[in-house]
Write a protein that holds these residues in place. Structure first.
Motif, PDB file in Angstrom:
ATOM      1  N   ILE A 189      -1.426  13.897  12.793  1.00 51.80           N
ATOM      2  CA  ILE A 189      -0.229  13.738  13.607  1.00 51.80           C
ATOM      3  C   ILE A 189      -0.487  13.978  15.090  1.00 51.80           C
ATOM      4  O   ILE A 189       0.093  13.312  15.968  1.00 51.80           O
ATOM      5  CB  ILE A 189       0.897  14.669  13.087  1.00 51.80           C
ATOM      6  CG1 ILE A 189       2.214  14.348  13.806  1.00 51.80           C
ATOM      7  CG2 ILE A 189       0.512  16.144  13.242  1.00 51.80           C
ATOM      8  CD1 ILE A 189       3.398  15.060  13.222  1.00 51.80           C
ATOM      9  N   ASP A 190      -1.408  14.892  15.404  1.00 52.66           N
ATOM     10  CA  ASP A 190      -1.687  15.197  16.808  1.00 52.66           C
ATOM     11  C   ASP A 190      -2.462  14.089  17.499  1.00 52.66           C
ATOM     12  O   ASP A 190      -2.623  14.113  18.734  1.00 52.66           O
ATOM     13  CB  ASP A 190      -2.465  16.514  16.924  1.00 52.66           C
ATOM     14  CG  ASP A 190      -1.602  17.710  16.545  1.00 52.66           C
ATOM     15  OD1 ASP A 190      -0.365  17.625  16.728  1.00 52.66           O
ATOM     16  OD2 ASP A 190      -2.162  18.713  16.042  1.00 52.66           O
ATOM     17  N   ASP A 191      -2.955  13.095  16.745  1.00 51.15           N
ATOM     18  CA  ASP A 191      -3.673  11.980  17.348  1.00 51.15           C
ATOM     19  C   ASP A 191      -2.724  10.959  17.957  1.00 51.15           C
ATOM     20  O   ASP A 191      -3.157  10.075  18.706  1.00 51.15           O
ATOM     21  CB  ASP A 191      -4.561  11.278  16.318  1.00 51.15           C
ATOM     22  CG  ASP A 191      -5.687  12.173  15.819  1.00 51.15           C
ATOM     23  OD1 ASP A 191      -6.013  13.145  16.530  1.00 51.15           O
ATOM     24  OD2 ASP A 191      -6.234  11.896  14.737  1.00 51.15           O
ATOM     25  N   PHE A 192      -1.435  11.065  17.652  1.00 54.38           N
ATOM     26  CA  PHE A 192      -0.466  10.086  18.136  1.00 54.38           C
ATOM     27  C   PHE A 192       0.170  10.579  19.434  1.00 54.38           C
ATOM     28  O   PHE A 192       0.512  11.756  19.569  1.00 54.38           O
ATOM     29  CB  PHE A 192       0.618   9.816  17.094  1.00 54.38           C
ATOM     30  CG  PHE A 192       0.114   9.100  15.876  1.00 54.38           C
ATOM     31  CD1 PHE A 192      -0.196   7.755  15.920  1.00 54.38           C
ATOM     32  CD2 PHE A 192      -0.054   9.792  14.675  1.00 54.38           C
ATOM     33  CE1 PHE A 192      -0.665   7.097  14.793  1.00 54.38           C
ATOM     34  CE2 PHE A 192      -0.521   9.140  13.549  1.00 54.38           C
ATOM     35  CZ  PHE A 192      -0.831   7.785  13.609  1.00 54.38           C
ATOM     36  N   ILE A 203       0.850  -1.188   0.000  1.00 53.67           N
ATOM     37  CA  ILE A 203       0.000   0.000   0.000  1.00 53.67           C
ATOM     38  C   ILE A 203       0.881   1.231   0.000  1.00 53.67           C
ATOM     39  O   ILE A 203       2.037   1.197   0.422  1.00 53.67           O
ATOM     40  CB  ILE A 203      -0.946   0.024   1.224  1.00 53.67           C
ATOM     41  CG1 ILE A 203      -0.125   0.159   2.522  1.00 53.67           C
ATOM     42  CG2 ILE A 203      -1.814  -1.210   1.271  1.00 53.67           C
ATOM     43  CD1 ILE A 203      -0.970   0.399   3.744  1.00 53.67           C
ATOM     44  N   ALA A 204       0.330   2.310  -0.459  1.00 59.83           N
ATOM     45  CA  ALA A 204       1.077   3.572  -0.478  1.00 59.83           C
ATOM     46  C   ALA A 204       1.219   4.106   0.943  1.00 59.83           C
ATOM     47  O   ALA A 204       0.343   3.954   1.786  1.00 59.83           O
ATOM     48  CB  ALA A 204       0.365   4.581  -1.363  1.00 59.83           C
ATOM     49  N   PHE A 205       2.344   4.748   1.232  1.00 62.23           N
ATOM     50  CA  PHE A 205       2.594   5.334   2.535  1.00 62.23           C
ATOM     51  C   PHE A 205       1.755   6.609   2.651  1.00 62.23           C
ATOM     52  O   PHE A 205       2.027   7.587   1.959  1.00 62.23           O
ATOM     53  CB  PHE A 205       4.075   5.639   2.651  1.00 62.23           C
ATOM     54  CG  PHE A 205       4.540   5.978   4.057  1.00 62.23           C
ATOM     55  CD1 PHE A 205       3.669   5.915   5.139  1.00 62.23           C
ATOM     56  CD2 PHE A 205       5.855   6.366   4.290  1.00 62.23           C
ATOM     57  CE1 PHE A 205       4.099   6.218   6.416  1.00 62.23           C
ATOM     58  CE2 PHE A 205       6.296   6.675   5.559  1.00 62.23           C
ATOM     59  CZ  PHE A 205       5.414   6.599   6.626  1.00 62.23           C
ATOM     60  N   PRO A 206       0.714   6.632   3.561  1.00 63.57           N
ATOM     61  CA  PRO A 206      -0.178   7.809   3.641  1.00 63.57           C
ATOM     62  C   PRO A 206       0.497   8.960   4.376  1.00 63.57           C
ATOM     63  O   PRO A 206       0.083   9.331   5.486  1.00 63.57           O
ATOM     64  CB  PRO A 206      -1.391   7.272   4.392  1.00 63.57           C
ATOM     65  CG  PRO A 206      -0.837   6.201   5.266  1.00 63.57           C
ATOM     66  CD  PRO A 206       0.292   5.571   4.501  1.00 63.57           C
ATOM     67  N   THR A 207       1.497   9.512   3.783  1.00 62.92           N
ATOM     68  CA  THR A 207       2.313  10.521   4.475  1.00 62.92           C
ATOM     69  C   THR A 207       1.518  11.760   4.849  1.00 62.92           C
ATOM     70  O   THR A 207       1.655  12.283   5.955  1.00 62.92           O
ATOM     71  CB  THR A 207       3.501  10.915   3.598  1.00 62.92           C
ATOM     72  OG1 THR A 207       3.010  11.323   2.312  1.00 62.92           O
ATOM     73  CG2 THR A 207       4.452   9.744   3.421  1.00 62.92           C
ATOM     74  N   ARG A 208       0.713  12.271   3.924  1.00 65.12           N
ATOM     75  CA  ARG A 208      -0.036  13.495   4.221  1.00 65.12           C
ATOM     76  C   ARG A 208      -1.015  13.275   5.368  1.00 65.12           C
ATOM     77  O   ARG A 208      -1.111  14.094   6.285  1.00 65.12           O
ATOM     78  CB  ARG A 208      -0.781  13.963   2.969  1.00 65.12           C
ATOM     79  CG  ARG A 208      -1.612  15.216   3.229  1.00 65.12           C
ATOM     80  CD  ARG A 208      -2.317  15.714   1.982  1.00 65.12           C
ATOM     81  NE  ARG A 208      -3.109  16.885   2.298  1.00 65.12           N
ATOM     82  CZ  ARG A 208      -2.630  18.116   2.373  1.00 65.12           C
ATOM     83  NH1 ARG A 208      -1.333  18.335   2.166  1.00 65.12           N
ATOM     84  NH2 ARG A 208      -3.404  19.139   2.669  1.00 65.12           N
ATOM     85  N   GLU A 209      -1.712  12.152   5.322  1.00 68.36           N
ATOM     86  CA  GLU A 209      -2.709  11.881   6.353  1.00 68.36           C
ATOM     87  C   GLU A 209      -2.041  11.731   7.723  1.00 68.36           C
ATOM     88  O   GLU A 209      -2.542  12.244   8.732  1.00 68.36           O
ATOM     89  CB  GLU A 209      -3.476  10.611   6.008  1.00 68.36           C
ATOM     90  CG  GLU A 209      -4.563  10.270   7.026  1.00 68.36           C
ATOM     91  CD  GLU A 209      -5.304   9.008   6.648  1.00 68.36           C
ATOM     92  OE1 GLU A 209      -6.284   8.680   7.337  1.00 68.36           O
ATOM     93  OE2 GLU A 209      -4.904   8.343   5.664  1.00 68.36           O
ATOM     94  N   LEU A 210      -0.896  11.040   7.778  1.00 63.74           N
ATOM     95  CA  LEU A 210      -0.259  10.760   9.052  1.00 63.74           C
ATOM     96  C   LEU A 210       0.503  11.951   9.605  1.00 63.74           C
ATOM     97  O   LEU A 210       0.471  12.216  10.820  1.00 63.74           O
ATOM     98  CB  LEU A 210       0.702   9.571   8.916  1.00 63.74           C
ATOM     99  CG  LEU A 210       0.066   8.205   8.617  1.00 63.74           C
ATOM    100  CD1 LEU A 210       1.142   7.157   8.437  1.00 63.74           C
ATOM    101  CD2 LEU A 210      -0.880   7.803   9.736  1.00 63.74           C
ATOM    102  N   PHE A 211       1.199  12.685   8.753  1.00 58.37           N
ATOM    103  CA  PHE A 211       2.119  13.713   9.248  1.00 58.37           C
ATOM    104  C   PHE A 211       1.592  15.133   9.112  1.00 58.37           C
ATOM    105  O   PHE A 211       2.265  16.077   9.511  1.00 58.37           O
ATOM    106  CB  PHE A 211       3.461  13.589   8.528  1.00 58.37           C
ATOM    107  CG  PHE A 211       4.210  12.345   8.907  1.00 58.37           C
ATOM    108  CD1 PHE A 211       4.995  12.321  10.042  1.00 58.37           C
ATOM    109  CD2 PHE A 211       4.105  11.199   8.153  1.00 58.37           C
ATOM    110  CE1 PHE A 211       5.686  11.170  10.397  1.00 58.37           C
ATOM    111  CE2 PHE A 211       4.789  10.048   8.498  1.00 58.37           C
ATOM    112  CZ  PHE A 211       5.576  10.019   9.629  1.00 58.37           C
TER     113      PHE A 211
END
Length: 682
Positions: free
Chosen positions: A340-343, A328-336
């Motif tokens: 990001i504040d959810d982590f 799968i593609a690395f969801p960089t925009r969604e995660l970072f």
């Protein structure tokens, strides 16, 4: 001197009864056959049977014993309200004087103190212990001077005489009480819980009072005030402000005329816990250590793990069509950017810049840390290369600079002197028997910022912890921690080290390196101060009464200082040491003694009624004393009764046989011979 007839049989009673039956049968047979001497023979048999029964005239020299009347005085905390103690003392003296003035009467005065460990008024237990020391046959009465509020009614002793209650309440007494119900021991952070609060008035309550003010304080902060109705349950929604122990104090101001304000406060201690900890693990490439991190985080049921391993970097061009790839593609925009504040924690495991995370995203990670997030970098050889994460916007938060040197030789990780005091690494050597196994690679770093808690090859920094803004950053300058997990050369405390490290970064309260807290047991507290400093000053204690004192702390282990303190009163204590502060509640804010403060005879009514006693109010005066017969009512409008027991002590006993052997032989012989002569004459 008294005399009475007693029997001391020479044979068993059943055998004498059998012989008597034989005599009756023989007499009846003689009567039926018309024998003229049957009466004399029967009398002779009766004399023998009477002799076998052993009749004795017993004379006793008796000395009368005095009656014992017990006066029980309540001196518990609830009985010291108002003028109850003074009223009790005066009434006890007057009652003792009247009883001692009676002929053949002794008084035993018993005091009931506060029960141990907040157990309340143990009146019946104290009375039972006092009665056990006296002969039951001499106890003529029990007078209890109390407010009637006791907490051990089930231990009431068997009463051989009347019990009376002289309660110390007044007709105009009233009190207000705060009740907290349904308080949980712990609660999930950011989730609403509900406490049930009730303000209750009892006694001669003033008219037109329908509401009261309620102050709510958390951890000793400035209270918030609310207006609440009286006599109704109120559901209070609450969200805990922080993890760990939250001390909530509820207080209603003392109203004019109420008996006491000791039951106007309530302490609730709730532990705040996280529901789920969200962790993002980004592995730059597959390697044995990646599975170690994954297994550690997945084994914790409170952790939600999102794990990405970069198997196909952008520079990899092998001609495989995209539609045939299962990756799968690395969801960089969604995660970072978006989430990001959810982590709670982001882990970069052997990650290097490959163009997957643009500088904008890494700069967002820096902002995330400064705003309260946490980043852990587990460094591999790539950290020493030109593609190192250090050479990105993260440079501003990474706690050490790579020197571009990779040390590829065996070494044993060691805890530094500072690490011995830090909760992440303190006591690690005690968790693994024998020497730790070696690691085989380390990335050399320089200019460390923060706390170096572990060192490796050439005493170079191995594990560095730092605080950046509101967040935290850790750098583990090796990717060989997994060797301990595999048991290489005996292994080491790898799981405990990584678990503590992850939890420290997620700001778990028990792993704070600078902390002050206390653990309560009854009215005693153990004060604990954890610090990276070599010494700490005394802790300042502020009692519920407003008094302050300084208590020195002793170091019990590296970085841990303790002291024991016995609180003089129950309530909320404030602790301060340097910039650390804490609050602790000793015992309940409202002890059991003050749950019910209005004097009443109702709790003891059943026991008193069973003994034919009575209940009287001392504000009406001390009643008179009368003697009554056992089983008769022992209470009137203006008097209370005792039952004289007539006990005595026998000083000597004299016994005289009524049928001595010679008299029995003479009488029996005469009667038998007389019967024989009468029959012969016929």
């Amino acid at each position: 001197m008294t005399g009475l007839l007693v029997f001391d049989p020479l044979l068993p009673v059943w055998l004498i009864a059998v012989l008597a039956g034989m005599v009756i049968c023989g007499t009846a047979l003689a009567l039926w056959r018309g024998l003229s001497g049957w009466a004399l023979r029967a009398l002779g048999a009766v004399v023998v049977l009477a002799a076998l029964a052993g009749p004795v005239y017993q004379q006793e020299d008796r000395a009368p014993l005095s009656d014992i009347v017990m006066v029980v005085e309540d001196s518990s905390a609830s009985h010291r309200l108002g003028d109850r103690a003074e009223m009790t003392t005066q009434a006890a003296e007057a009652l003792a004087t009247r009883l001692q003035a009676r002929e053949n009467t002794e008084v035993r005065r018993v005091t009931v103190p506060d029960g141990a460990d907040n157990s309340g008024t143990q009146l019946m237990s104290t009375l039972a212990d006092a009665m056990a020391e006296e002969p039951q046959g001499r106890i003529a009465g029990v007078f209890v001077l109390s407010d009637g509020r006791l907490h051990d009614l089930d231990r009431a002793p068997n009463l051989p005489a009347p019990m009376h209650l002289l309660h110390t309440g007044r007709s105009d007494d009233w009190d207000r009480r705060l009740i907290i119900a349904g308080a949980p021991a712990f609660a999930i952070l950011d989730e609403e819980i509900t406490l049930t609060i009730r303000v209750e008035d009892s006694g001669a309550v003033p008219e037109n009072v329908e509401s009261a003010q309620l102050d709510i304080s958390i951890d000793g902060d400035a209270p918030q005030r609310f207006e609440v109705p009286i006599g109704r349950d109120i559901d209070l929604p609450l969200v805990l402000p922080h993890g760990g122990r939250n001390v909530l104090q509820f207080t209603i101001p003392e109203a004019e005329g109420e008996l006491t304000d000791r039951n106007n406060s309530a302490l609730v201690q709730i532990n705040g816990v996280r529901d789920r900890l969200s962790v993002l693990l980004v592995s730059g490439e597959p390697h044995p250590g990646g599975r170690t991190w994954r297994n550690l985080l997945k084994s914790d049921s409170s952790v939600d793990l999102v794990h990405f391993t970069i198997l196909r970097p952008p520079e990899k061009q092998d001609g495989v069509p995209v539609r045939e790839l299962s990756l799968i593609a690395f969801p960089t925009r969604e995660l970072f950017l978006e989430k990001i504040d959810d982590f709670d924690l982001i882990i970069f495991d052997r990650y290097k810049r490959r163009g997957i995370l643009p500088s904008l995203y890494l700069d967002n990670v820096r902002s995330y840390v400064e705003g309260g997030g946490a980043v852990l970098i587990a460094a591999g050889p790539d950290f020493a290369s030109a593609d190192s994460l250090y050479r990105s916007p993260l440079e501003a938060i990474v706690p050490a600079r790579p020197t571009a040197r990779v040390i590829d030789r065996g070494y044993r990780p060691a805890v530094t002197d500072l690490g011995q005091r830090h909760p992440v690494t303190a006591g690690l050597s005690e968790l693994h028997e024998g020497d730790w196994g070696r690691w085989l690679r380390q990335i050399e770093v320089g200019d460390p910022v923060g706390d170096v808690v572990m060192s490796g090859a050439e005493d170079a920094p191995l594990l560095i912890l730092d605080r950046v803004g509101e967040g935290r950053v850790a750098l583990l300058a090796s990717d060989h921690a997994w060797l301990w997990n595999r048991g290489y050369e005996g292994g080491g405390p790898q799981l405990e080290l990584l678990r503590r490290l992850a939890h420290w970064m997620m700001k778990e309260p028990e792993l704070e390196e600078e902390a002050l807290w206390a653990e309560a047991t009854g009215q005693q507290m153990r004060i604990i101060r954890r610090s990276l400093a070599a010494s700490v000053g005394p802790v300042t204690i502020t009692t519920p009464l407003g008094d302050t004192l300084d208590l020195p702390l002793a170091e019990v282990s590296p970085g841990r200082f303790e002291a024991i303190y016995d609180g003089p009163v129950i309530g909320l204590y404030r602790l301060e040491n340097g910039d650390q502060s804490a609050v602790i509640g000793l015992g309940p804010a409202a002890p059991v003694e003050f749950e019910e403060t209005i004097a009443s005879g109702a709790p003891m009514a059943e026991v008193i009624a069973a003994s034919n006693g009575g209940v009287r109010a001392l504000e009406d005066g001390v009643p008179g004393i009368r003697a009554v017969s056992p089983g008769r009512p022992a209470a009137g409008r203006t008097w209370l009764g005792i039952t004289p027991r007539g006990a005595y002590r026998t000083q000597s006993v004299t016994q005289t046989a009524l049928l001595p052997a010679w008299l029995v032989l003479l009488l029996a012989s005469m009667l038998v011979i007389g019967g024989w002569l009468r029959e012969g004459r016929r």
